[in-house]
Design a protein around this motif. Structure first.
Motif, PDB file in Angstrom:
ATOM      1  N   TYR A   1       0.833  -1.194   0.000  1.00 50.30           N
ATOM      2  CA  TYR A   1       0.000   0.000   0.000  1.00 50.30           C
ATOM      3  C   TYR A   1       0.872   1.249   0.000  1.00 50.30           C
ATOM      4  O   TYR A   1       2.033   1.227   0.400  1.00 50.30           O
ATOM      5  CB  TYR A   1      -0.870   0.055   1.262  1.00 50.30           C
ATOM      6  N   ASP A   2       0.266   2.349  -0.447  1.00 46.21           N
ATOM      7  CA  ASP A   2       0.772   3.671  -0.131  1.00 46.21           C
ATOM      8  C   ASP A   2      -0.447   4.569   0.041  1.00 46.21           C
ATOM      9  O   ASP A   2      -1.562   4.075   0.251  1.00 46.21           O
ATOM     10  CB  ASP A   2       1.759   4.186  -1.187  1.00 46.21           C
ATOM     11  N   SER A   3      -0.262   5.872  -0.025  1.00 49.44           N
ATOM     12  CA  SER A   3      -1.413   6.773   0.054  1.00 49.44           C
ATOM     13  C   SER A   3      -1.101   8.037  -0.720  1.00 49.44           C
ATOM     14  O   SER A   3       0.071   8.330  -1.026  1.00 49.44           O
ATOM     15  CB  SER A   3      -1.740   7.123   1.509  1.00 49.44           C
ATOM     16  N   GLU A   4      -2.131   8.769  -1.053  1.00 52.33           N
ATOM     17  CA  GLU A   4      -1.904  10.103  -1.588  1.00 52.33           C
ATOM     18  C   GLU A   4      -1.215  10.921  -0.505  1.00 52.33           C
ATOM     19  O   GLU A   4      -1.527  10.766   0.677  1.00 52.33           O
ATOM     20  CB  GLU A   4      -3.221  10.759  -1.991  1.00 52.33           C
ATOM     21  N   PRO A   5      -0.251  11.780  -0.869  1.00 49.83           N
ATOM     22  CA  PRO A   5       0.443  12.568   0.149  1.00 49.83           C
ATOM     23  C   PRO A   5      -0.518  13.376   1.012  1.00 49.83           C
ATOM     24  O   PRO A   5      -1.482  13.959   0.510  1.00 49.83           O
ATOM     25  CB  PRO A   5       1.344  13.489  -0.686  1.00 49.83           C
ATOM     26  N   LEU A   6      -0.282  13.366   2.316  1.00 49.08           N
ATOM     27  CA  LEU A   6      -1.126  14.119   3.236  1.00 49.08           C
ATOM     28  C   LEU A   6      -0.881  15.615   3.074  1.00 49.08           C
ATOM     29  O   LEU A   6       0.218  16.047   2.715  1.00 49.08           O
ATOM     30  CB  LEU A   6      -0.830  13.713   4.682  1.00 49.08           C
ATOM     31  N   GLY A   7      -1.905  16.403   3.356  1.00 46.78           N
ATOM     32  CA  GLY A   7      -1.755  17.854   3.311  1.00 46.78           C
ATOM     33  C   GLY A   7      -1.083  18.410   4.542  1.00 46.78           C
ATOM     34  O   GLY A   7      -0.485  19.489   4.506  1.00 46.78           O
ATOM     35  N   GLU A   8      -1.153  17.674   5.640  1.00 45.70           N
ATOM     36  CA  GLU A   8      -0.530  18.084   6.896  1.00 45.70           C
ATOM     37  C   GLU A   8       0.022  16.845   7.589  1.00 45.70           C
ATOM     38  O   GLU A   8      -0.490  15.736   7.412  1.00 45.70           O
ATOM     39  CB  GLU A   8      -1.551  18.759   7.819  1.00 45.70           C
ATOM     40  N   ILE A   9       1.050  17.042   8.398  1.00 44.02           N
ATOM     41  CA  ILE A   9       1.586  15.929   9.192  1.00 44.02           C
ATOM     42  C   ILE A   9       1.692  16.304  10.668  1.00 44.02           C
ATOM     43  O   ILE A   9       2.410  15.660  11.425  1.00 44.02           O
ATOM     44  CB  ILE A   9       2.946  15.427   8.647  1.00 44.02           C
ATOM     45  N   PHE A  10       0.960  17.340  11.062  1.00 45.77           N
ATOM     46  CA  PHE A  10       0.768  17.601  12.489  1.00 45.77           C
ATOM     47  C   PHE A  10      -0.551  18.325  12.693  1.00 45.77           C
ATOM     48  O   PHE A  10      -1.019  19.069  11.831  1.00 45.77           O
ATOM     49  CB  PHE A  10       1.931  18.403  13.094  1.00 45.77           C
ATOM     50  N   TRP A  11      -1.151  18.046  13.837  1.00 42.55           N
ATOM     51  CA  TRP A  11      -2.355  18.731  14.289  1.00 42.55           C
ATOM     52  C   TRP A  11      -2.209  18.955  15.794  1.00 42.55           C
ATOM     53  O   TRP A  11      -1.795  18.032  16.525  1.00 42.55           O
ATOM     54  CB  TRP A  11      -3.613  17.890  14.041  1.00 42.55           C
ATOM     55  N   ASP A  12      -2.536  20.149  16.226  1.00 43.12           N
ATOM     56  CA  ASP A  12      -2.475  20.444  17.661  1.00 43.12           C
ATOM     57  C   ASP A  12      -1.102  20.047  18.232  1.00 43.12           C
ATOM     58  O   ASP A  12      -0.078  20.484  17.730  1.00 43.12           O
ATOM     59  CB  ASP A  12      -3.609  19.715  18.403  1.00 43.12           C
ATOM     60  N   ASN A  13      -1.117  19.207  19.270  1.00 45.16           N
ATOM     61  CA  ASN A  13       0.122  18.719  19.901  1.00 45.16           C
ATOM     62  C   ASN A  13       0.487  17.331  19.408  1.00 45.16           C
ATOM     63  O   ASN A  13       1.170  16.577  20.098  1.00 45.16           O
ATOM     64  CB  ASN A  13      -0.047  18.637  21.427  1.00 45.16           C
ATOM     65  N   VAL A  14       0.045  16.986  18.224  1.00 40.81           N
ATOM     66  CA  VAL A  14       0.243  15.640  17.683  1.00 40.81           C
ATOM     67  C   VAL A  14       0.997  15.739  16.361  1.00 40.81           C
ATOM     68  O   VAL A  14       0.573  16.452  15.447  1.00 40.81           O
ATOM     69  CB  VAL A  14      -1.102  14.927  17.470  1.00 40.81           C
ATOM     70  N   VAL A  15       2.114  15.020  16.259  1.00 41.04           N
ATOM     71  CA  VAL A  15       2.932  15.055  15.049  1.00 41.04           C
ATOM     72  C   VAL A  15       3.158  13.627  14.560  1.00 41.04           C
ATOM     73  O   VAL A  15       3.268  12.687  15.358  1.00 41.04           O
ATOM     74  CB  VAL A  15       4.273  15.775  15.320  1.00 41.04           C
ATOM     75  N   PHE A  16       3.233  13.478  13.244  1.00 41.43           N
ATOM     76  CA  PHE A  16       3.347  12.158  12.627  1.00 41.43           C
ATOM     77  C   PHE A  16       4.734  11.963  12.025  1.00 41.43           C
ATOM     78  O   PHE A  16       5.295  12.872  11.414  1.00 41.43           O
ATOM     79  CB  PHE A  16       2.280  11.975  11.549  1.00 41.43           C
ATOM     80  N   VAL A  17       5.274  10.762  12.200  1.00 44.79           N
ATOM     81  CA  VAL A  17       6.583  10.410  11.649  1.00 44.79           C
ATOM     82  C   VAL A  17       6.488   9.033  10.996  1.00 44.79           C
ATOM     83  O   VAL A  17       5.606   8.229  11.316  1.00 44.79           O
ATOM     84  CB  VAL A  17       7.685  10.395  12.730  1.00 44.79           C
ATOM     85  N   GLY A  18       7.416   8.764  10.087  1.00 37.70           N
ATOM     86  CA  GLY A  18       7.484   7.444   9.466  1.00 37.70           C
ATOM     87  C   GLY A  18       6.266   7.130   8.626  1.00 37.70           C
ATOM     88  O   GLY A  18       5.640   8.013   8.028  1.00 37.70           O
ATOM     89  N   ASP A  19       5.903   5.849   8.585  1.00 33.27           N
ATOM     90  CA  ASP A  19       4.797   5.411   7.736  1.00 33.27           C
ATOM     91  C   ASP A  19       3.458   5.991   8.163  1.00 33.27           C
ATOM     92  O   ASP A  19       2.512   6.017   7.366  1.00 33.27           O
ATOM     93  CB  ASP A  19       4.713   3.884   7.729  1.00 33.27           C
ATOM     94  N   ALA A  20       3.329   6.457   9.389  1.00 34.07           N
ATOM     95  CA  ALA A  20       2.101   7.131   9.802  1.00 34.07           C
ATOM     96  C   ALA A  20       1.936   8.455   9.067  1.00 34.07           C
ATOM     97  O   ALA A  20       0.816   8.906   8.810  1.00 34.07           O
ATOM     98  CB  ALA A  20       2.095   7.366  11.308  1.00 34.07           C
ATOM     99  N   ALA A  21       3.061   9.085   8.710  1.00 30.07           N
ATOM    100  CA  ALA A  21       3.030  10.369   8.014  1.00 30.07           C
ATOM    101  C   ALA A  21       2.989  10.209   6.498  1.00 30.07           C
ATOM    102  O   ALA A  21       2.433  11.061   5.794  1.00 30.07           O
ATOM    103  CB  ALA A  21       4.266  11.195   8.394  1.00 30.07           C
ATOM    104  N   HIS A  22       3.570   9.118   5.998  1.00 32.34           N
ATOM    105  CA  HIS A  22       3.675   8.967   4.541  1.00 32.34           C
ATOM    106  C   HIS A  22       3.802   7.489   4.178  1.00 32.34           C
ATOM    107  O   HIS A  22       4.913   7.016   3.881  1.00 32.34           O
ATOM    108  CB  HIS A  22       4.866   9.752   3.997  1.00 32.34           C
ATOM    109  N   PRO A  23       2.699   6.748   4.202  1.00 28.44           N
ATOM    110  CA  PRO A  23       2.768   5.345   3.761  1.00 28.44           C
ATOM    111  C   PRO A  23       3.343   5.273   2.348  1.00 28.44           C
ATOM    112  O   PRO A  23       2.932   6.021   1.459  1.00 28.44           O
ATOM    113  CB  PRO A  23       1.292   4.900   3.790  1.00 28.44           C
ATOM    114  N   THR A  24       4.305   4.382   2.143  1.00 30.66           N
ATOM    115  CA  THR A  24       4.970   4.316   0.849  1.00 30.66           C
ATOM    116  C   THR A  24       5.240   2.879   0.455  1.00 30.66           C
ATOM    117  O   THR A  24       5.278   1.984   1.301  1.00 30.66           O
ATOM    118  CB  THR A  24       6.290   5.118   0.889  1.00 30.66           C
ATOM    119  N   THR A  25       5.435   2.665  -0.831  1.00 29.92           N
ATOM    120  CA  THR A  25       5.832   1.354  -1.335  1.00 29.92           C
ATOM    121  C   THR A  25       7.345   1.183  -1.167  1.00 29.92           C
ATOM    122  O   THR A  25       8.073   2.168  -1.002  1.00 29.92           O
ATOM    123  CB  THR A  25       5.442   1.215  -2.817  1.00 29.92           C
TER     124      THR A  25
END
Length: 454
Positions: A298-322
């Motif tokens: 799987y992958d995903s369309e690139p997210l428009g944001e990778i943080f909200w409020d006090n929550v930040v995303f890293v790794g595959d949570a931020a950008h699922p990739t093949t």
């Protein structure tokens, strides 16, 4: 800020992305807690598969561990990237494209994970803790995380200044902010395995594949066939990592993993199909590999944001990739390093500014790399693309073959200037943030500095 003293980050996920974040945030002056549902880090016989570390990831890891040479002790060089066409009928191969300046190192996932894990204090890990939920305070001043202790069933609460979501491509934390988010199925799955040739009975098998692939031990090989391809390379301790991609309808995925349980019948069928398309030497390796497994890609369309409020995303949570550009682990490590430097620069008092800078630096890069990996996978699998005919390894032109090389990945060798502190001192004298320096620019900086000194 929560309480007195250092700010606190709660990291959900104890894989390489989460442990890398723990390193980077600790160096930035934060206290960290890592929640991981597995009972303990991997020990004994390693599980999982191989990975390739790019030069920047190697340097970052060296800056995190007490002895920089340790990363070389668990890796082997990958100095060549070679793509070749395999004729499934004649079972012969010819080179399509070759890059002899490929400067990666290959490792087993468990070895890299163990190196990073052992370099951190053991008391920051909460093994056997299942993440349940989180809540950001109304004033955005804190985040409260709930987790279940799997051994007792007890639910605990942890309050921090920041929540780092390192919970993988099926991230439940991401789902709260993007409830309609769905992964995109690539159109194919991948059989994977690690062949152990330390036993004497595997001697003829390894002799055969070394003869067929003479650069094994320093080369990332990719055999491209008709609507299929595979990749393989050697690991430390007499192991060989392989992956074979098969076009098929999307299978049903259960639970929180994209790795499917496989039966003996599924493995037998895989062997039957592999024998039809692979070289005899590679097929023999796959057939003798114990416990192969199946990943749904799987992958995903690139997210428009990778943080909200006090929550930040890293790794595959931020950008699922093949997996085609060896990016997943490298993106995770670089995410963590950049996040740590942003937090160090702005401090906990300006958390939002730090997260905005992290997003500004990483999001454009990872978005392009995800889309490039998708394109490369579809080319090698002979799938349709809007701007070209399906790739045919038998008739492909030279310029089409050159597109298969890893070095075409966007930002392949570029380095965020924010990470100048882990690079030579000549680079760290430059100012600016959110800027990526290419190797040419770095060399120019070296030349200018040498002239000034003379």
């Amino acid at each position: 800020m929560v309480g007195e003293g250092k700010p606190r980050a709660v990291i959900v996920g104890g894989s390489i992305a989460g442990i890398s974040s723990a390193h980077a945030l600790t160096l930035a002056g934060w206290n960290v807690i890592v929640l991981e549902k597995t009972n303990a880090p991997p020990t004994g016989s390693p599980t999982g598969a191989g990975l390739g570390l790019d030069p920047l990831s190697q340097r970052i890891i060296e800056s995190w561990v007490p002895q920089p040479k340790l990363i070389h002790n668990i890796t082997v060089p990958l100095t060549i990237d070679q793509n070749q066409a395999t004729d499934s009928e004649k079972k012969v191969s010819r080179t399509l494209a070759r890059d002899e300046s490929f400067n990666f190192r290959a490792a087993h996932w468990a070895d890299v994970h163990g190196l990073l894990c052992n370099a951190l204090p053991s008391n920051i890990f909460l093994w056997g803790h299942l993440f349940l939920s989180f809540h950001v305070a109304h004033d955005k001043g804190s985040v409260m995380v709930k987790a279940k202790v799997l051994e007792t069933g007890k639910v605990i609460e942890i309050v921090g200044d920041l929540l780092v979501a390192a919970d993988g491509c099926l991230s439940s934390i991401r789902q709260k902010y993007l409830p309609d988010f769905k992964l995109r199925y690539s159109g194919y799955c991948a059989w994977r395995g690690v062949f152990d040739f330390s036993e004497t009975e595997t001697l003829e098998t390894i002799k055969g594949i070394r003869k067929a692939y003479p650069d094994l031990g320093k080369c990332l090989y990719s055999d491209v066939g008709s609507c299929t391809h595979n990749g393989f390379y050697e690991l430390l301790n007499k192991q060989l990592n392989w992956i074979w991609y098969v076009n098929q309808p999307e299978p049903e995925v259960k639970g929180t993993s994209v790795t499917m349980k496989v039966s003996s019948d599924m493995i037998q069928k895989m062997h039957q199909e592999a024998e039809k398309v692979l070289t005899p030497e590679l097929f023999k390796v796959m057939k003798e590999t114990k416990d192969p497994f199946l990943n749904v890609i799987y992958d995903s369309e690139p997210l428009g944001e990778i943080f909200w409020d006090n929550v930040v995303f890293v790794g595959d949570a931020a950008h699922p990739t093949t997996p085609h550009c060896l990016r997943s682990t490298n993106m995770s490590i670089l995410d963590a390093a950049v996040l740590g430097k942003c937090l160090e620069k702005f401090g906990a008092e300006k958390l939002r500014s730090a997260l905005e800078e992290y997003q500004f630096i990483r999001l454009p890069v990872t978005s392009k790399q995800v889309l490039h990996a998708r394109r490369l996978g579809r080319i090698k699998q002979g799938l349709v693309l809007p701007d070209r005919e399906p790739f045919n390894p038998k008739s492909a032109k030279k310029e089409d073959c050159e597109e298969l090389l890893q070095r075409n990945t966007p930002f392949f060798n570029d380095v965020p200037l924010l990470l100048a502190s882990i690079l030579p001192s000549t680079v760290s004298s430059l100012n600016g943030l959110g800027v990526y320096f290419s190797p040419i620019q770095v060399n120019m900086c070296h030349q200018i500095t040498r002239k000034e000194r003379s």
